[in-house]
Enzyme design. Structure first.
Site, PDB file in Angstrom:
ATOM      1  N   LYS A  95     -13.813   0.274  15.253  1.00 42.08           N
ATOM      2  CA  LYS A  95     -12.517  -0.396  15.440  1.00 42.08           C
ATOM      3  C   LYS A  95     -12.020  -0.292  16.883  1.00 42.08           C
ATOM      4  O   LYS A  95     -11.416  -1.223  17.402  1.00 42.08           O
ATOM      5  CB  LYS A  95     -11.473   0.197  14.484  1.00 42.08           C
ATOM      6  CG  LYS A  95     -11.707  -0.274  13.071  1.00 42.08           C
ATOM      7  CD  LYS A  95     -10.756   0.330  12.080  1.00 42.08           C
ATOM      8  CE  LYS A  95     -11.263   0.029  10.682  1.00 42.08           C
ATOM      9  NZ  LYS A  95     -10.477   0.673   9.649  1.00 42.08           N
TER      10      LYS A  95
ATOM     11  N   LYS B  82     -11.408  -3.836  18.595  1.00 40.36           N
ATOM     12  CA  LYS B  82     -10.025  -4.228  18.903  1.00 40.36           C
ATOM     13  C   LYS B  82      -9.662  -3.956  20.363  1.00 40.36           C
ATOM     14  O   LYS B  82      -8.512  -4.129  20.757  1.00 40.36           O
ATOM     15  CB  LYS B  82      -9.054  -3.522  17.949  1.00 40.36           C
ATOM     16  CG  LYS B  82      -9.365  -3.828  16.472  1.00 40.36           C
ATOM     17  CD  LYS B  82      -8.243  -3.468  15.533  1.00 40.36           C
ATOM     18  CE  LYS B  82      -8.709  -3.582  14.088  1.00 40.36           C
ATOM     19  NZ  LYS B  82      -7.629  -3.796  13.141  1.00 40.36           N
TER      20      LYS B  82
ATOM     21  N   PHE C  33      -4.556   2.871  14.639  1.00 43.88           N
ATOM     22  CA  PHE C  33      -4.795   3.882  13.605  1.00 43.88           C
ATOM     23  C   PHE C  33      -5.907   3.390  12.703  1.00 43.88           C
ATOM     24  O   PHE C  33      -6.042   2.184  12.474  1.00 43.88           O
ATOM     25  CB  PHE C  33      -3.520   4.123  12.779  1.00 43.88           C
ATOM     26  CG  PHE C  33      -2.640   5.202  13.356  1.00 43.88           C
ATOM     27  CD1 PHE C  33      -1.982   4.999  14.561  1.00 43.88           C
ATOM     28  CD2 PHE C  33      -2.477   6.414  12.700  1.00 43.88           C
ATOM     29  CE1 PHE C  33      -1.184   5.992  15.107  1.00 43.88           C
ATOM     30  CE2 PHE C  33      -1.676   7.413  13.235  1.00 43.88           C
ATOM     31  CZ  PHE C  33      -1.031   7.202  14.434  1.00 43.88           C
TER      32      PHE C  33
ATOM     33  N   ASN D  64       0.860  -1.184   0.000  1.00 44.74           N
ATOM     34  CA  ASN D  64       0.000   0.000   0.000  1.00 44.74           C
ATOM     35  C   ASN D  64       0.896   1.234   0.000  1.00 44.74           C
ATOM     36  O   ASN D  64       2.117   1.111   0.007  1.00 44.74           O
ATOM     37  CB  ASN D  64      -0.939  -0.018   1.218  1.00 44.74           C
ATOM     38  CG  ASN D  64      -0.151  -0.114   2.506  1.00 44.74           C
ATOM     39  OD1 ASN D  64       0.575   0.791   2.867  1.00 44.74           O
ATOM     40  ND2 ASN D  64      -0.265  -1.241   3.202  1.00 44.74           N
TER      41      ASN D  64
ATOM     42  N   ASP E 114      -4.057  -6.449   4.814  1.00 48.24           N
ATOM     43  CA  ASP E 114      -5.062  -7.349   5.380  1.00 48.24           C
ATOM     44  C   ASP E 114      -4.954  -8.750   4.780  1.00 48.24           C
ATOM     45  O   ASP E 114      -5.340  -9.722   5.402  1.00 48.24           O
ATOM     46  CB  ASP E 114      -6.464  -6.783   5.125  1.00 48.24           C
ATOM     47  CG  ASP E 114      -6.676  -5.503   5.923  1.00 48.24           C
ATOM     48  OD1 ASP E 114      -6.161  -5.441   7.069  1.00 48.24           O
ATOM     49  OD2 ASP E 114      -7.314  -4.565   5.409  1.00 48.24           O
TER      50      ASP E 114
HETATM   51  O1  C5P Z   1      -8.982  -2.954  10.706  1.00 52.00           O
HETATM   52  P1  C5P Z   1      -8.015  -1.973  10.182  1.00 52.00           P
HETATM   53  O2  C5P Z   1      -6.934  -2.604   9.335  1.00 52.00           O
HETATM   54  O3  C5P Z   1      -8.574  -0.790   9.523  1.00 52.00           O
HETATM   55  O4  C5P Z   1      -7.312  -1.405  11.511  1.00 52.00           O
HETATM   56  C1  C5P Z   1      -6.223  -0.556  11.464  1.00 52.00           C
HETATM   57  C2  C5P Z   1      -5.378  -0.737  12.711  1.00 52.00           C
HETATM   58  O5  C5P Z   1      -5.124  -2.123  12.944  1.00 52.00           O
HETATM   59  C3  C5P Z   1      -4.022  -0.093  12.543  1.00 52.00           C
HETATM   60  O6  C5P Z   1      -3.598   0.352  13.820  1.00 52.00           O
HETATM   61  C4  C5P Z   1      -3.164  -1.241  12.029  1.00 52.00           C
HETATM   62  O7  C5P Z   1      -1.799  -1.044  12.338  1.00 52.00           O
HETATM   63  C5  C5P Z   1      -3.754  -2.437  12.752  1.00 52.00           C
HETATM   64  N1  C5P Z   1      -3.706  -3.694  12.003  1.00 52.00           N
HETATM   65  C6  C5P Z   1      -3.067  -4.789  12.511  1.00 52.00           C
HETATM   66  N2  C5P Z   1      -3.049  -5.971  11.816  1.00 52.00           N
HETATM   67  C7  C5P Z   1      -3.651  -6.079  10.620  1.00 52.00           C
HETATM   68  C8  C5P Z   1      -4.317  -4.967  10.076  1.00 52.00           C
HETATM   69  C9  C5P Z   1      -4.328  -3.789  10.789  1.00 52.00           C
HETATM   70  O8  C5P Z   1      -2.512  -4.696  13.594  1.00 52.00           O
HETATM   71  N3  C5P Z   1      -3.605  -7.221   9.984  1.00 52.00           N
END
Ligand code: C5P
Length: 402
Positions: free
Chosen positions: A341, A345, A327, A211, A280
């Site tokens: 989120k 989380k 974030f 990305n 992701d």
């Molecule tokens: O669910 P989303 O990807 O939007 O969430 C973003 C947050 O989750 C960010 O803080 C990112 O660093 C973290 N994240 C993570 N592991 C992933 C995807 C996102 O820790 N696989």
């Protein structure tokens, strides 16, 4: 733009080493940052670079002797020392360090140090045998006991031809020490684990998906946390940015590697800030050989990566854990997505940024973020540089730790 250095009165002592030319550059940088830099040179320093050069760089009179006529009523050493917010000595030679360690006052610079009340930063520069000599080491320890900051020189090729420790640090390192001297050390007792940058998920030895994250926001957080006294562990995906001085960097490539590094280190952290843009998904299979062009469509299966932050949030439900900051990079429904989120989380704080807004998001030097804390309190921050933004996020973390 106003910065921490704007209007600060800095006394800058220069002693006689070949590294004087580097200190001249620092004088220029500090003056450019609108600090008021008053330079005092020893006699030996003026043999390397003329006081005229330094006066042109600082835009101010340079002091070289004890008995120069003074503008005011008071003695030069008293008036200069009384006015300063910070006292820098760079380069500091073995001789000047020895003089300061024993409280000599036989020239203007050493006299000023004794008369001064501001924080003193000493930047040694000399041949490595001189630096490693027990006498110099003992003298530097004395300076630290007086409360002076001593910034260890760097390894490398020295002017005398030797290789070793003793080179005056570069401006980047010096700047961080100077900014740290002006910052509250409110993270002095804390270890902060920060993730930054993108992750790369490989299809084959030549190709990956990723990305547009540059790592700027995470690196700014690491830099500012270090400045405020934290021990910083930075787990970084591929980024073109130089790691901030003094930060422990762990370079990773994929989300799985980031997961493993975070899991290894999070238990020693008081605060975890996941600023990384973690992919992701990753390819279900990474080919050992490069995929060949065949003219036909190919199907690539993508499988989900572990959600690192969610896993930490789940662990936090079961036991006392580090404060968790996530974030959310959003292109719409920012606040709703952030709230979702935060809850999903189990976070203490979420930082929401608009990735398609002007001046914000990936690659920009500025950011406009909103913060939502664990009590669902919303705070919208204005457009700020990423370092200012990092400072405000850390201010919020301090409040949440209380
Ligand atoms: O669910 P989303 O990807 O939007 O969430 C973003 C947050 O989750 C960010 O803080 C990112 O660093 C973290 N994240 C993570 N592991 C992933 C995807 C996102 O820790 N696989």
């Amino acid at each position: 733009m106003k910065t921490v250095l704007t209007g600060k009165k800095i006394l800058f002592g220069i002693t006689g080493s070949i590294a004087v030319y580097k200190a001249a550059e620092w004088v220029r940088e500090l003056t450019k940052a609108e600090a008021q830099v008053t330079v005092v040179m020893t006699e030996a320093a003026t043999r390397f670079v003329s006081s005229l050069t330094i006066a042109a760089l600082s835009g101010r009179r340079v002091y070289t002797g004890m008995f120069e006529p003074d503008a005011g009523e008071e003695m030069t050493h008293i008036s200069l020392a009384r006015e300063s917010d910070l006292f820098i000595i760079a380069p500091a030679t073995a001789q000047s360090i020895a003089k300061l360690a024993y409280g000599f006052a036989d020239d203007l610079l050493s006299t000023l140090v004794l008369a001064n009340h501001a924080k003193v930063l000493v930047f040694p520069a000399m041949n490595s045998s001189m630096y490693c000599h027990a006498a110099t080491k003992a003298n530097l320890t004395r300076l630290q006991e007086y409360g002076y900051g001593v910034i260890e020189p760097e390894q490398g090729k020295l002017a005398c031809g030797d290789e070793g420790i003793g080179r005056l640090v570069d401006w980047e390192r010096a700047r961080e020490s100077i900014l740290s001297a002006f910052a509250d050390q409110d993270f002095a007792e804390q270890t902060i684990l920060i993730t930054a940058g993108p992750t790369w998920e490989s299809f084959d030895p030549a190709r990956h998906m990723s990305n547009r994250s540059s790592g700027k926001m995470g690196y700014s957080l690491a830099r500012v946390a270090k400045r405020r006294g934290a021990r910083v562990i930075l787990v970084s995906g591929p980024s073109a940015i130089e790691p901030p001085p003094g930060v422990e960097i762990i370079n990773i490539v994929s989300a799985q590697q980031m997961h493993d590094a975070v899991m290894e280190h999070y238990s020693s952290a008081d605060i975890v800030v996941m600023a990384a843009a973690v992919s992701d998904y990753r390819p279900g299979k990474t080919m050992e050989q490069k995929i060949k062009k065949g003219g036909k469509s190919i199907d690539l299966e993508l499988v989900p990566n572990p959600d690192i932050l969610k896993k930490l949030g789940q662990k936090k439900k079961r036991a006392e854990q580090a404060l968790l900051v996530g974030f959310a990079a959003e292109s719409r429904h920012h606040i709703e997505e952030g709230q979702r989120k935060l809850k999903e989380k189990n976070l203490d704080l979420i930082v929401i940024n608009d990735i398609i807004g002007k001046d914000t998001g990936f690659g920009a030097d500025t950011n406009r973020v909103s913060l939502i804390d664990r009590d669902y309190q919303l705070e919208k921050l204005p457009l700020l540089s990423k370092e200012e933004c990092a400072d405000m996020i850390l201010d919020k973390i301090v409040k949440l730790l209380q």
